[in-house]
Design a protein around this motif. Structure first.
Motif, PDB file in Angstrom:
ATOM      1  N   GLY A  89     -25.352  36.919  66.811  1.00  0.00           N
ATOM      2  CA  GLY A  89     -23.904  36.774  66.925  1.00  0.00           C
ATOM      3  C   GLY A  89     -23.425  37.149  68.307  1.00  0.00           C
ATOM      4  N   VAL A  90     -22.102  37.277  68.471  1.00  0.00           N
ATOM      5  CA  VAL A  90     -21.505  37.495  69.790  1.00  0.00           C
ATOM      6  C   VAL A  90     -21.161  38.958  70.029  1.00  0.00           C
ATOM      7  CG1 VAL A  90     -19.754  36.553  71.377  1.00  0.00           C
ATOM      8  CG2 VAL A  90     -20.489  35.217  69.436  1.00  0.00           C
ATOM      9  N   ASP A  91     -21.591  39.847  69.155  1.00  0.00           N
ATOM     10  CA  ASP A  91     -21.254  41.252  69.324  1.00  0.00           C
ATOM     11  C   ASP A  91     -22.018  41.887  70.473  1.00  0.00           C
ATOM     12  OD1 ASP A  91     -19.510  41.153  67.213  1.00  0.00           O
ATOM     13  OD2 ASP A  91     -21.004  41.754  65.733  1.00  0.00           O
ATOM     14  N   ARG A  92     -23.142  41.310  70.829  1.00  0.00           N
ATOM     15  CA  ARG A  92     -23.968  41.852  71.901  1.00  0.00           C
ATOM     16  C   ARG A  92     -24.420  40.718  72.797  1.00  0.00           C
ATOM     17  NH1 ARG A  92     -28.361  44.912  68.330  1.00  0.00           N
ATOM     18  NH2 ARG A  92     -29.539  44.648  70.268  1.00  0.00           N
ATOM     19  N   GLY A  93     -24.855  41.075  74.013  1.00  0.00           N
ATOM     20  CA  GLY A  93     -25.356  40.056  74.922  1.00  0.00           C
ATOM     21  C   GLY A  93     -24.902  40.306  76.344  1.00  0.00           C
ATOM     22  N   GLN A  94     -25.125  39.304  77.179  1.00  0.00           N
ATOM     23  CA  GLN A  94     -24.758  39.385  78.589  1.00  0.00           C
ATOM     24  C   GLN A  94     -24.012  38.124  78.989  1.00  0.00           C
ATOM     25  OE1 GLN A  94     -28.494  39.987  80.620  1.00  0.00           O
ATOM     26  NE2 GLN A  94     -28.408  42.207  80.360  1.00  0.00           N
ATOM     27  N   ARG A 113      -9.478  40.551  79.223  1.00  0.00           N
ATOM     28  CA  ARG A 113      -9.117  40.146  77.863  1.00  0.00           C
ATOM     29  C   ARG A 113     -10.377  39.879  77.042  1.00  0.00           C
ATOM     30  NH1 ARG A 113      -4.608  35.584  76.508  1.00  0.00           N
ATOM     31  NH2 ARG A 113      -3.297  37.305  77.248  1.00  0.00           N
ATOM     32  N   PHE A 114     -11.362  39.224  77.662  1.00  0.00           N
ATOM     33  CA  PHE A 114     -12.613  38.934  76.956  1.00  0.00           C
ATOM     34  C   PHE A 114     -13.311  40.239  76.569  1.00  0.00           C
ATOM     35  CE2 PHE A 114     -17.185  37.995  76.898  1.00  0.00           C
ATOM     36  CZ  PHE A 114     -17.214  36.923  76.009  1.00  0.00           C
ATOM     37  N   HIS A 115     -13.323  41.216  77.478  1.00  0.00           N
ATOM     38  CA  HIS A 115     -13.985  42.495  77.211  1.00  0.00           C
ATOM     39  C   HIS A 115     -13.293  43.246  76.075  1.00  0.00           C
ATOM     40  CE1 HIS A 115     -16.305  46.096  77.899  1.00  0.00           C
ATOM     41  NE2 HIS A 115     -15.199  46.799  78.080  1.00  0.00           N
ATOM     42  N   GLN A 116     -11.983  43.145  76.003  1.00  0.00           N
ATOM     43  CA  GLN A 116     -11.267  43.786  74.891  1.00  0.00           C
ATOM     44  C   GLN A 116     -11.695  43.188  73.559  1.00  0.00           C
ATOM     45  OE1 GLN A 116      -7.165  43.167  75.911  1.00  0.00           O
ATOM     46  NE2 GLN A 116      -7.121  44.812  77.437  1.00  0.00           N
ATOM     47  N   ARG A 117     -11.954  41.886  73.554  1.00  0.00           N
ATOM     48  CA  ARG A 117     -12.310  41.221  72.309  1.00  0.00           C
ATOM     49  C   ARG A 117     -13.793  41.361  71.988  1.00  0.00           C
ATOM     50  NH1 ARG A 117      -9.456  35.553  71.969  1.00  0.00           N
ATOM     51  NH2 ARG A 117      -7.776  37.010  72.507  1.00  0.00           N
ATOM     52  N   PHE A 118     -14.634  41.434  73.025  1.00  0.00           N
ATOM     53  CA  PHE A 118     -16.083  41.533  72.823  1.00  0.00           C
ATOM     54  C   PHE A 118     -16.625  42.685  73.681  1.00  0.00           C
ATOM     55  CE2 PHE A 118     -14.982  36.983  72.429  1.00  0.00           C
ATOM     56  CZ  PHE A 118     -15.337  36.774  71.098  1.00  0.00           C
ATOM     57  N   PRO A 119     -16.336  43.915  73.313  1.00  0.00           N
ATOM     58  CA  PRO A 119     -16.719  45.056  74.160  1.00  0.00           C
ATOM     59  C   PRO A 119     -18.226  45.270  74.263  1.00  0.00           C
ATOM     60  CG  PRO A 119     -15.856  45.805  72.053  1.00  0.00           C
ATOM     61  CD  PRO A 119     -15.596  44.334  72.108  1.00  0.00           C
ATOM     62  N   GLY A 120     -19.010  44.696  73.357  1.00  0.00           N
ATOM     63  CA  GLY A 120     -20.452  44.896  73.396  1.00  0.00           C
ATOM     64  C   GLY A 120     -21.184  43.997  74.364  1.00  0.00           C
ATOM     65  N   ILE A 121     -20.492  43.060  75.001  1.00  0.00           N
ATOM     66  CA  ILE A 121     -21.134  42.131  75.932  1.00  0.00           C
ATOM     67  C   ILE A 121     -21.044  42.687  77.352  1.00  0.00           C
ATOM     68  CG2 ILE A 121     -21.002  39.824  76.950  1.00  0.00           C
ATOM     69  CD1 ILE A 121     -20.042  38.791  74.268  1.00  0.00           C
ATOM     70  N   ASP A 122     -22.187  42.758  78.017  1.00  0.00           N
ATOM     71  CA  ASP A 122     -22.234  43.214  79.405  1.00  0.00           C
ATOM     72  C   ASP A 122     -21.782  42.077  80.323  1.00  0.00           C
ATOM     73  OD1 ASP A 122     -23.256  45.718  78.688  1.00  0.00           O
ATOM     74  OD2 ASP A 122     -25.316  44.964  78.714  1.00  0.00           O
TER      75      ASP A 122
END
Length: 310
Positions: A89-94, A113-122
């Motif tokens: 899924g999109v909860d993690r990744g780069q 804004r993207f980081h707020q929605r998907f904080p687990g992505i580097d």
């Protein structure tokens, strides 16, 4: 041969950038660590992969062969990572984004804004000129590129995500600052500070003058938008810039937008990637969010009013 994926990854970064220092920065390693890995790879292969000519680093014939192989191996590993990420899924990744210098005035807001929605992505953001962006696309070394008009004749997918008006700027005490409907011919007497050859804004200006049968009087060549704005403020000449880049200067009265006939030149920003590239879940999520929300995010920070606007 006993080669490691890590050695090939590090070698590929050095070969692509032709710089140990820049490769170390990209990989978040020390330069000695990068040099050691490349040296171990050379020892394993038994031939030099790089040669130095003064401060310049170039690939040997064997280095060029290994570079092609390393790109293929890294691309395969990237495909595997994308498959694994898709299953998770999109909860993690780069996510690696490269942007033109003008887009950098907008991109951080979108990434926030993207980081707020998907904080687990580097997240990783590179700022580059047009030539560098094309090299990144050719090497397929970033997920997405945000830039002006994409080049023709290159296998790319490109979609518009925001308008990009180009305007002529001047210091507030310039004789043309308060003039209305300035004919383009009046600018032929003015020195115009220009970006480097290949810059999107420079190409747009030169094309517009050529279409009107006029020649640009080129002033100083400057490679950074901030330096161009400082040069205009200092009286070195006029210039063409994206309206997105001068919000603060217009608000504070440090620069003015000239009311020139035919301006603004309406251009667009595009999200670009290699045709056929399979976007990772994180890249797909950012791509879709950009197309859906860029306009609304830009409207939260309205562009400066143009001369003559009601």
């Amino acid at each position: 041969m006993n080669l490691s994926f890590r050695q090939l990854q590090i070698f590929e970064a050095v070969a692509r950038r032709l710089s140990y220092t820049r490769a170390a920065e990209e990989l978040h390693l020390s330069q000695p660590a990068v040099s050691m890995q490349v040296r171990q790879l050379e020892d394993e292969i038994g031939l030099p992969l790089f040669e130095r000519l003064g401060k310049r680093v170039t690939l040997t014939e064997m280095g060029r062969e290994v570079y092609q192989c390393s790109r293929s191996v890294n691309a395969t590993l990237l495909d595997l990572e994308e498959v694994v990420a898709a299953l998770k899924g999109v909860d993690r990744g780069q996510l690696s984004i490269a942007v033109a210098s003008t887009v950098n005035y907008f991109a951080p807001r979108m990434l926030a804004r993207f980081h707020q929605r998907f904080p687990g992505i580097d997240l990783r953001l590179d700022i580059a000129n047009r030539e560098q962006l094309m090299r990144l696309l050719e090497a397929n070394s970033v997920d997405l590129v945000l830039m002006g008009q994409p080049p023709e004749g290159v296998e790319l997918d490109a979609e518009v995500f925001l308008e990009n008006p180009l305007v002529i700027i001047a210091p507030p005490d310039h004789p043309l600052a308060a003039a209305k409907q300035i004919p383009l011919t009046a600018l032929t007497d003015e020195a115009l500070l220009m970006r480097e050859p290949g810059s999107g804004t420079r190409q747009a200006l030169e094309r517009h003058f050529t279409e009107q049968g006029l020649r640009v009087r080129q002033g100083m060549q400057i490679t950074r938008n901030e330096a161009i704005k400082q040069g205009v403020r200092s009286g070195l000449g006029l210039s063409i810039v994206s309206l997105h880049t001068i919000e603060l200067e217009i608000e504070t009265g440090r620069l003015v937008v000239l009311d020139v006939e035919g301006f603004p030149l309406l251009r667009h920003w595009y999200v670009v990637y290699r045709r056929g590239k399979r976007l990772s879940p994180s890249a797909r999520a950012f791509h879709d969010m950009l197309l859906a929300e860029a306009q609304s995010l830009a409207s939260l920070n309205p562009l400066p009013a143009l001369p003559g606007a009601a």
